[in-house]
Design a protein around this motif. Structure first.
Motif, PDB file in Angstrom:
ATOM      1  N   LEU A 221       0.914  -1.187   0.022  1.00 14.74           N
ATOM      2  CA  LEU A 221      -0.078  -0.101  -0.056  1.00 14.74           C
ATOM      3  C   LEU A 221       1.006   1.300  -0.192  1.00 14.74           C
ATOM      4  CD1 LEU A 221      -2.936  -0.824   2.562  1.00 14.74           C
ATOM      5  CD2 LEU A 221      -2.950  -1.124   0.032  1.00 14.74           C
ATOM      6  N   THR A 222       1.933   1.199   0.726  1.00 13.77           N
ATOM      7  CA  THR A 222       2.909   2.496   0.855  1.00 13.77           C
ATOM      8  C   THR A 222       3.469   2.749  -0.613  1.00 13.77           C
ATOM      9  OG1 THR A 222       3.078   2.054   3.138  1.00 13.77           O
ATOM     10  CG2 THR A 222       4.879   3.539   2.143  1.00 13.77           C
ATOM     11  N   THR A 223       4.081   1.472  -1.245  1.00 17.68           N
ATOM     12  CA  THR A 223       4.448   1.741  -2.509  1.00 17.68           C
ATOM     13  C   THR A 223       3.356   2.057  -3.495  1.00 17.68           C
ATOM     14  OG1 THR A 223       5.912   0.025  -1.906  1.00 17.68           O
ATOM     15  CG2 THR A 223       5.938   0.463  -4.149  1.00 17.68           C
ATOM     16  N   ALA A 224       2.423   1.683  -3.367  1.00 16.69           N
ATOM     17  CA  ALA A 224       1.225   2.015  -4.305  1.00 16.69           C
ATOM     18  C   ALA A 224       1.071   3.512  -4.344  1.00 16.69           C
ATOM     19  CB  ALA A 224       0.080   1.470  -3.972  1.00 16.69           C
ATOM     20  N   VAL A 225       1.153   4.006  -2.921  1.00 16.26           N
ATOM     21  CA  VAL A 225       0.898   5.504  -2.850  1.00 16.26           C
ATOM     22  C   VAL A 225       1.965   6.260  -3.447  1.00 16.26           C
ATOM     23  CG1 VAL A 225       0.645   7.495  -1.275  1.00 16.26           C
ATOM     24  CG2 VAL A 225      -0.750   5.446  -0.770  1.00 16.26           C
ATOM     25  N   LEU A 226       3.132   5.971  -3.038  1.00 19.29           N
ATOM     26  CA  LEU A 226       4.403   6.471  -3.640  1.00 19.29           C
ATOM     27  C   LEU A 226       4.352   6.244  -5.153  1.00 19.29           C
ATOM     28  CD1 LEU A 226       7.031   5.611  -1.135  1.00 19.29           C
ATOM     29  CD2 LEU A 226       5.808   7.894  -1.003  1.00 19.29           C
ATOM     30  N   THR A 227       4.132   5.454  -5.542  1.00 21.18           N
ATOM     31  CA  THR A 227       3.987   5.204  -7.137  1.00 21.18           C
ATOM     32  C   THR A 227       2.935   5.943  -7.744  1.00 21.18           C
ATOM     33  OG1 THR A 227       4.615   2.545  -6.879  1.00 21.18           O
ATOM     34  CG2 THR A 227       3.453   3.229  -9.192  1.00 21.18           C
ATOM     35  N   VAL A 228       1.744   6.151  -7.296  1.00 18.54           N
ATOM     36  CA  VAL A 228       0.840   7.026  -7.779  1.00 18.54           C
ATOM     37  C   VAL A 228       1.376   8.623  -7.838  1.00 18.54           C
ATOM     38  CG1 VAL A 228      -1.463   8.167  -7.332  1.00 18.54           C
ATOM     39  CG2 VAL A 228      -1.315   6.000  -7.051  1.00 18.54           C
TER      40      VAL A 228
END
Length: 288
Positions: A221-228
């Motif tokens: 989830l953290t990586t998903a947010v930073l990816t966005v």
């Protein structure tokens, strides 16, 4: 009579890969706007150490042995992934997952197979990790070779700059010093690991699978947010970011309703960011 041989196996994989590359080429030939659907499959792994085989290796090698337990002796203990699909001028992405598996549920071969199947079913998805080029992908390649599996096409190109993958750590740092995921997350105010990085291996060995599930989920989830945030800043996607955060939190809560990380940290944070986006001026928070 003409014999028609259907595509299958490697020929079918190659055909699908070439079709995807042709689509990407046409997209790049346009005026620079993001105008086709694009997907990122974000994944993370946690590990157990094969201490018995490492001890056998150190005994055999003696004084020349590498004493640290490096990636050949890392076994997959947990895997998590989710897919984000963005379309031009879209408000929020379509989300698949997150999905989480641990050794409590199955074995290394089955977990790796599940991840590979998810990647192989969507050849257009960019395989996205935080620092995966440094360890995770090496472990997956070892697991594929050990268990007689075939790598999905996103993992075949050995170049750390392969177009089929995004290592967000490498893409963010470029020539600056590499940083840890919770380091950047803390700097930009995104919730991250509920368990300190150095402790999660102990929880894997102790069989504390609830903590392990929450850790691998949190990393996804953290990586998903930073990816966005990264993709939007680099003009690779268009989305309403506050609504996207809530959509990710809602999808995660629906998929894993027992997660303490989602309930206590991620979902309240995402809704807070959504509320913030509707306010004008400086937002002041009460002291903790």
């Amino acid at each position: 009579m003409t014999n028609i041989v259907p595509l299958g196996g490697e020929l079918e994989r190659l055909s699908r890969k070439l079709e995807h590359e042709a689509q990407m080429f046409l997209a790049r030939k346009r005026d620079g706007r993001f105008d086709t659907a694009r997907r990122w499959l974000i994944f993370d792994l946690e590990f157990l150490f094969d201490r018995s085989r490492h001890q056998g290796y150190t005994k055999a090698e003696g004084k020349d042995a590498e004493l640290s337990i490096r990636w050949p002796f890392h076994q997959v203990a947990a895997v998590g992934w989710m897919t984000l699909e963005f379309v031009a001028d879209g408000g929020v992405p379509a989300i698949a997952g997150p999905f989480v598996l641990t050794v409590e549920d199955t074995d290394e071969r089955s977990m790796v197979t599940a991840l590979f199947n998810a990647l192989e079913k969507d050849l257009g998805a960019v395989a996205t990790t935080w620092g995966g080029e440094a360890r995770d992908l090496a472990v997956l390649r070892r697991a594929a070779a050990t268990h007689g599996l075939v790598l999905p096409h996103q993992l075949i190109d050995g170049s750390p700059h392969a177009r089929e993958r995004l290592d967000l750590c490498r893409a963010s740092c470029v020539q600056a010093s590499s940083v840890h995921l919770p380091e950047l997350a803390a700097a930009v105010g995104v919730p991250s690991k509920p368990t300190p990085s150095e402790d999660i291996g102990k929880h894997c060995e102790a069989g504390n699978w609830a903590k392990v599930r929450d850790q691998v989920l949190a990393d996804v989830l953290t990586t998903a947010v930073l990816t966005v945030q990264h993709l939007a800043a680099h003009r690779q996607i268009e989305c309403h970011q506050p609504n996207t955060l809530v959509a990710i939190a809602d999808a995660a809560g629906a998929a894993l309703p027992n997660s303490e990380f989602i309930r206590r940290s991620f979902a309240p944070w995402a809704r807070g960011k959504k509320a913030e986006s509707g306010l004008r001026g400086t937002v002041y928070r009460a002291a903790a």
